[in-house]
Motif scaffolding. Structure first.
Motif, PDB file in Angstrom:
ATOM      1  N   GLY A 159     -40.422 -21.530   7.467  1.00  0.00           N
ATOM      2  CA  GLY A 159     -39.709 -22.702   7.986  1.00  0.00           C
ATOM      3  C   GLY A 159     -38.970 -22.470   9.293  1.00  0.00           C
ATOM      4  O   GLY A 159     -38.180 -23.313   9.708  1.00  0.00           O
ATOM      5  N   HIS A 160     -39.219 -21.352   9.949  1.00  0.00           N
ATOM      6  CA  HIS A 160     -38.459 -20.957  11.149  1.00  0.00           C
ATOM      7  C   HIS A 160     -39.045 -21.631  12.403  1.00  0.00           C
ATOM      8  O   HIS A 160     -38.338 -22.356  13.104  1.00  0.00           O
ATOM      9  CB  HIS A 160     -38.496 -19.442  11.240  1.00  0.00           C
ATOM     10  N   VAL A 161     -40.306 -21.383  12.666  1.00  0.00           N
ATOM     11  CA  VAL A 161     -41.043 -22.006  13.767  1.00  0.00           C
ATOM     12  C   VAL A 161     -42.480 -22.209  13.267  1.00  0.00           C
ATOM     13  O   VAL A 161     -42.856 -21.630  12.240  1.00  0.00           O
ATOM     14  CB  VAL A 161     -41.055 -21.107  15.036  1.00  0.00           C
TER      15      VAL A 161
ATOM     16  N   GLY B  58     -38.551 -12.278   7.293  1.00  0.00           N
ATOM     17  CA  GLY B  58     -38.653 -12.601   8.721  1.00  0.00           C
ATOM     18  C   GLY B  58     -37.480 -13.498   9.077  1.00  0.00           C
ATOM     19  O   GLY B  58     -36.452 -13.481   8.389  1.00  0.00           O
ATOM     20  N   ASP B  59     -37.596 -14.284  10.133  1.00  0.00           N
ATOM     21  CA  ASP B  59     -36.577 -15.295  10.427  1.00  0.00           C
ATOM     22  C   ASP B  59     -36.925 -16.532   9.605  1.00  0.00           C
ATOM     23  O   ASP B  59     -38.097 -16.869   9.459  1.00  0.00           O
ATOM     24  CB  ASP B  59     -36.596 -15.662  11.912  1.00  0.00           C
ATOM     25  N   TYR B  60     -35.905 -17.220   9.077  1.00  0.00           N
ATOM     26  CA  TYR B  60     -36.225 -18.422   8.284  1.00  0.00           C
ATOM     27  C   TYR B  60     -35.093 -19.424   8.333  1.00  0.00           C
ATOM     28  O   TYR B  60     -33.955 -19.107   8.675  1.00  0.00           O
ATOM     29  CB  TYR B  60     -36.537 -18.063   6.832  1.00  0.00           C
TER      30      TYR B  60
ATOM     31  N   GLY C 245     -35.636 -14.395  23.418  1.00  0.00           N
ATOM     32  CA  GLY C 245     -36.819 -14.247  22.564  1.00  0.00           C
ATOM     33  C   GLY C 245     -36.653 -14.840  21.195  1.00  0.00           C
ATOM     34  O   GLY C 245     -37.624 -15.179  20.544  1.00  0.00           O
ATOM     35  N   ASP C 246     -35.431 -14.964  20.727  1.00  0.00           N
ATOM     36  CA  ASP C 246     -35.268 -15.110  19.302  1.00  0.00           C
ATOM     37  C   ASP C 246     -35.162 -16.537  18.786  1.00  0.00           C
ATOM     38  O   ASP C 246     -35.293 -16.764  17.594  1.00  0.00           O
ATOM     39  CB  ASP C 246     -34.053 -14.310  18.848  1.00  0.00           C
ATOM     40  N   GLY C 247     -34.903 -17.465  19.629  1.00  0.00           N
ATOM     41  CA  GLY C 247     -34.930 -18.843  19.171  1.00  0.00           C
ATOM     42  C   GLY C 247     -33.842 -19.203  18.182  1.00  0.00           C
ATOM     43  O   GLY C 247     -34.067 -19.945  17.238  1.00  0.00           O
TER      44      GLY C 247
ATOM     45  N   THR D  53     -44.525 -11.547  11.421  1.00  0.00           N
ATOM     46  CA  THR D  53     -44.067 -12.776  10.766  1.00  0.00           C
ATOM     47  C   THR D  53     -44.146 -14.003  11.667  1.00  0.00           C
ATOM     48  O   THR D  53     -44.348 -15.104  11.197  1.00  0.00           O
ATOM     49  CB  THR D  53     -42.611 -12.630  10.269  1.00  0.00           C
ATOM     50  N   HIS D  54     -43.928 -13.819  12.997  1.00  0.00           N
ATOM     51  CA  HIS D  54     -43.996 -14.957  13.921  1.00  0.00           C
ATOM     52  C   HIS D  54     -43.963 -14.482  15.359  1.00  0.00           C
ATOM     53  O   HIS D  54     -43.764 -13.295  15.623  1.00  0.00           O
ATOM     54  CB  HIS D  54     -42.878 -15.975  13.640  1.00  0.00           C
ATOM     55  N   GLY D  55     -44.121 -15.427  16.279  1.00  0.00           N
ATOM     56  CA  GLY D  55     -44.355 -15.065  17.672  1.00  0.00           C
ATOM     57  C   GLY D  55     -43.144 -14.793  18.545  1.00  0.00           C
ATOM     58  O   GLY D  55     -43.307 -14.579  19.743  1.00  0.00           O
ATOM     59  N   HIS D  56     -41.921 -14.826  18.010  1.00  0.00           N
ATOM     60  CA  HIS D  56     -40.771 -14.488  18.858  1.00  0.00           C
ATOM     61  C   HIS D  56     -40.834 -13.014  19.256  1.00  0.00           C
ATOM     62  O   HIS D  56     -41.319 -12.173  18.494  1.00  0.00           O
ATOM     63  CB  HIS D  56     -39.448 -14.808  18.136  1.00  0.00           C
ATOM     64  N   SER D  57     -40.285 -12.729  20.451  1.00  0.00           N
ATOM     65  CA  SER D  57     -40.560 -11.432  21.060  1.00  0.00           C
ATOM     66  C   SER D  57     -39.922 -10.252  20.338  1.00  0.00           C
ATOM     67  O   SER D  57     -40.366  -9.127  20.501  1.00  0.00           O
ATOM     68  CB  SER D  57     -40.106 -11.449  22.514  1.00  0.00           C
ATOM     69  N   ASP D  58     -38.899 -10.481  19.516  1.00  0.00           N
ATOM     70  CA  ASP D  58     -38.329  -9.337  18.791  1.00  0.00           C
ATOM     71  C   ASP D  58     -39.115  -9.044  17.505  1.00  0.00           C
ATOM     72  O   ASP D  58     -38.842  -8.048  16.831  1.00  0.00           O
ATOM     73  CB  ASP D  58     -36.832  -9.528  18.488  1.00  0.00           C
ATOM     74  N   HIS D  59     -40.102  -9.869  17.188  1.00  0.00           N
ATOM     75  CA  HIS D  59     -40.921  -9.644  15.995  1.00  0.00           C
ATOM     76  C   HIS D  59     -42.368  -9.317  16.350  1.00  0.00           C
ATOM     77  O   HIS D  59     -42.979  -8.460  15.714  1.00  0.00           O
ATOM     78  CB  HIS D  59     -40.860 -10.874  15.081  1.00  0.00           C
ATOM     79  N   ALA D  60     -42.902 -10.035  17.340  1.00  0.00           N
ATOM     80  CA  ALA D  60     -44.276  -9.787  17.793  1.00  0.00           C
ATOM     81  C   ALA D  60     -44.210  -8.954  19.066  1.00  0.00           C
ATOM     82  O   ALA D  60     -44.058  -9.495  20.152  1.00  0.00           O
ATOM     83  CB  ALA D  60     -45.000 -11.109  18.041  1.00  0.00           C
TER      84      ALA D  60
END
Ligand code: ZN
Ligand code: ZN
Length: 334
Positions: free
Chosen positions: A89-91, A110-112, A331-333, A34-41
């Protein structure tokens, strides 16, 4: 009853009909990310699929990977399943994943966040039968003020520090939050960046995201060379020898967790700006309603109270135990 379209395996969220995982935490054959934060990618998957906007940061963070990209809104058949990405809309580049099989639609958020931040592609609700939603800030105490008000506070803090002959050291996650601040802040003086922030700035600039000019901090840069500067750095860089060159300085952090006074105090930060890249309580409820989904699965945060509240509203809601950190880890922003 048909089996669930998405289930949980030791590797992560899995679509049995399509044979792929979404944001898996252990190595798999095919990962939709879903996106580049380390807990997802995470590293180690044989093949990655993500949005073209998310891919450059993911490649930067993971090194050589086998990856394909799929633009927002474009359907892709994976076996009998159709998948598509939709803005979260997260990053920059972040996506929700829509999964359809035999007329049944599930969406993984994902994160949003629901508030447009002027940089990330704005959140777009996707109608579905089941919505797997994050709820990092799924408690009624979390209610964000509109971004323009928070940015005005940051700008006033920066201006006051500059007038007092001090550097403004602002901690923000290096991917997402830092660039959101950059894009929104007025040009009050020089902006210096920690290398971790500047690397992401350069990647996003090359993609066409509008970011103002920034100067990477090098050994010869100090408070004397750039008086009145704003320094954007990841939280881990504060209170280190690296930060000392900017004295006299004021420190602050921009994070959703700054809404909680106790967390602010524990971190020893006098000033905190509650600015989050995750939806607040109202944002979560708005997003859930906008999907029209009768079934909700809550993950990533205050899952139990949030799911209970949704049940009270008459929805079929439960929790899903995932390994997304959902807290204030670097990682998570958040
Ligand atoms: Zn996350
Ligand atoms: Zn994230």
């Amino acid at each position: 009853m048909a089996p669930d379209l998405l289930t949980l395996t030791p590797q992560g969220l899995f679509c049995p009909a399509g044979g792929f995982h979404i944001d898996p935490w252990r190595p798999v054959a095919r990962a939709l990310v879903t996106h580049g934060h380390s807990d997802h990618a995470r590293p180690g998957h044989a093949a990655y699929l993500t949005t073209p906007q998310a891919l450059p940061v993911i490649r930067h963070r993971l090194g050589p990977i086998t990856a394909e990209s799929l633009p927002y809104g474009q359907p892709l058949a994976i076996g009998p399943v159709t998948v598509s990405f939709h803005p979260a809309g997260h990053v920059p580049g972040s996506a929700q994943v829509r999964v359809e099989h035999r007329g049944e639609v599930w969406v993984v958020s994902g994160d949003y966040k629901t508030e447009a931040d002027g940089l990330a592609e704005p959140f777009a609700p996707v109608p579905c039968h089941a919505f797997i939603t994050e709820c990092t800030f799924g408690l009624p105490v979390f209610r964000w003020r509109p971004q323009p008000m928070v940015i005005a506070d940051v700008a006033a803090w920066w201006a006051a520090n500059a007038r007092a002959g001090k550097t403004s050291l602002l901690a923000a996650y290096s991917f997402g939050k830092a660039q959101r601040l950059l894009a929104a802040l007025p040009p009050l003086g020089p902006i210096l960046t920690h290398g971790a922030v500047e690397e992401i700035n350069q990647i996003l600039r090359a993609q066409g995201y509008p970011l103002p000019a920034t100067t990477r901090v090098t050994p010869e840069i100090t408070a004397k060379t750039h008086p009145g500067a704003l320094v954007l750095a990841p939280p881990s860089a504060l209170a280190t020898p690296w930060a000392r060159r900017f004295e006299p300085a004021e420190e602050a952090m921009a994070s959703g967790w700054m809404a909680v006074r106790g967390i602010r105090r524990r971190r020893g930060l006098g000033t905190g700006f509650a600015l989050s890249d995750h939806a607040d309580w109202d944002g979560l409820l708005t997003a859930v309603k906008a999907t029209g989904a009768p079934r909700i699965r809550a993950t990533h945060g205050y899952t139990v109270p949030f799911a209970r509240h949704l049940c009270d509203l008459g929805l079929q809601a439960d929790t899903l135990q995932t390994e997304f950190t959902g807290d204030d880890t670097p990682g998570d922003g958040a």
